[in-house]
Enzyme design. Structure first.
Site, mmCIF file in Angstrom:
data_model
loop_
_atom_site.group_PDB
_atom_site.id
_atom_site.type_symbol
_atom_site.label_atom_id
_atom_site.label_comp_id
_atom_site.label_asym_id
_atom_site.label_seq_id
_atom_site.Cartn_x
_atom_site.Cartn_y
_atom_site.Cartn_z
ATOM 1 N N GLY A 1 0.853 -1.143 0.138
ATOM 2 C CA GLY A 1 -0.060 -0.182 -0.059
ATOM 3 C C GLY A 1 0.825 1.126 -0.020
ATOM 4 O O GLY A 1 0.499 2.534 0.515
ATOM 5 N N ASN B 1 1.329 3.286 -2.533
ATOM 6 C CA ASN B 1 1.160 4.290 -3.310
ATOM 7 C C ASN B 1 0.702 5.734 -2.899
ATOM 8 O O ASN B 1 0.822 6.572 -3.438
ATOM 9 C CB ASN B 1 0.090 3.958 -4.407
ATOM 10 N N ILE C 1 0.261 6.783 4.573
ATOM 11 C CA ILE C 1 1.337 6.631 5.515
ATOM 12 C C ILE C 1 2.261 5.312 4.676
ATOM 13 O O ILE C 1 3.552 5.543 5.245
ATOM 14 C CB ILE C 1 1.128 5.946 6.820
ATOM 15 N N SER D 1 -4.417 -0.819 14.147
ATOM 16 C CA SER D 1 -5.286 0.514 14.387
ATOM 17 C C SER D 1 -5.885 0.612 15.864
ATOM 18 O O SER D 1 -6.227 -0.432 16.502
ATOM 19 C CB SER D 1 -6.442 0.499 13.481
ATOM 20 N N TYR E 1 -14.164 -4.034 10.701
ATOM 21 C CA TYR E 1 -12.780 -3.349 10.625
ATOM 22 C C TYR E 1 -12.170 -3.637 11.811
ATOM 23 O O TYR E 1 -10.907 -3.946 11.829
ATOM 24 C CB TYR E 1 -13.183 -2.006 10.468
#
Length: 314
Positions: free
Chosen positions: A21, A23, A26, A152, A177
């Site tokens: 991730g 791109n 963070i 998270s 999530y």
């Protein structure tokens, strides 16, 4: 850890890092700062267009950076296997020093991955479980390697439900999530336990960015065409969130700072929201050995990836 920032990252010359991730957000900052300190970085991203654009931006931000883009879709286990196979074949005997499991999705409407898993659990946990397992032999052969998985503070929303890992009975997007982020922490806990049992010096640790301004918050409203909600999310980011450059610091700390402990959880110092990296609170259920082992076994069954711990010890 008081005041630790990107300028405190030790020299990374000669080291190789894979950042999923990378791109945007963070992930991009993590890759950029590792490259700035001399690491060779692999930007592992789902979108070829966005990954290529991020690579160009990184080379502009860090002239002379040794970096490359490789396509990786964590929602498709065939893509995960292809990434690992091609990386192994092209890397030859070179090691892998850092694996940063950063990519993720948040609070999406109910969707399934290419392999039929609920998307948040499939991308946030299972995709990274499979990637780590497939790259583990290379990490075990590399002195001082680290595996950092980004969870998270919202893991506190819910423990995993071993009887309903794919949230098929009652899907609530924020609960799903939270459970996927609890799965991240349980994975790190069990991985660290297994590495310790074999005497490996590979460090498996976790981090979270607090409330950082990224594209993650507005992704679900944008996907559903809820323009008002998307605007609210973006306004909230501008008013309340810390920049992605600050949100990446816990991941960078866990990946590079001396003395990081296995199974540690690093986040922003101020209420887990903002500030310099510090030890973060985590729910007790993410430290449960039995739950960690059960999730590991279930993940092996679902992904058909059985991580091999045959390799270099301490």
């Amino acid at each position: 850890m008081t005041g630790w920032n990107a300028s405190d990252i030790p020299d990374q010359s000669g080291r190789t890092a894979v950042v999923t991730g990378a791109n945007s957000g963070i992930g991009y900052v993590t890759a950029r700062e590792l490259a700035r300190r001399g690491a060779r970085v692999v930007l592992a991203c789902r979108s070829g267009e966005r990954g290529t654009r991020a690579l160009e931006q990184l080379r502009s931000d860090v002239p002379g950076a040794e970096a490359e883009f490789r396509k990786l879709d964590l929602g498709d286990l065939a893509s995960v296997r292809e990434f690992a196979t091609s990386y192994d074949s092209e890397a030859g005997g070179d090691g892998l020093d850092l694996l940063i499991n950063n990519a993720g999705v948040m609070a999406l409407p109910y969707r399934r991955t290419a392999d039929g898993f609920e998307t948040q659990f499939g991308v946030n946990h299972l995709g990274h479980f499979a990637l780590t397992g497939l790259l583990l032999p290379r990490l075990l052969r590399t002195p001082g390697a680290r595996i950092v998985t980004v969870s998270s503070a919202f893991h506190a929303l819910g423990n995993i439900d071993m009887g309903d890992l794919n949230s098929e009975r009652n899907y609530r997007r924020w609960l799903a999530y939270g459970r996927s982020k609890s799965a991240n922490l349980l994975f790190v806990h069990e991985l660290a336990r297994r590495l310790a049992a074999m005497g490996s010096d590979v460090v498996a640790a976790a981090a979270h960015p607090g409330y950082a301004e990224t594209n993650l918050q507005a992704a679900a409203p944008k996907m559903e065409g809820r323009k008002a909600a998307e605007r609210v999310m973006r306004l909230g980011n501008r008013a309340l969130a810390q920049p992605a450059s600050a949100g990446a610091l816990p991941s960078l700390y866990a990946a590079t700072a001396p003395g990081v402990s296995p199974d540690s959880f690093t986040g922003p110092r101020f209420l887990g929201w903002q500030g310099a990296p510090a030890k973060s609170w985590r729910a007790k259920w993410t430290l449960n050995d039995t739950a960690g082992e059960r999730l590991w076994e279930a993940s092996e069954g679902l992904t058909k990836v059985s991580p091999s711990f045959a390799g270099r010890g301490a």
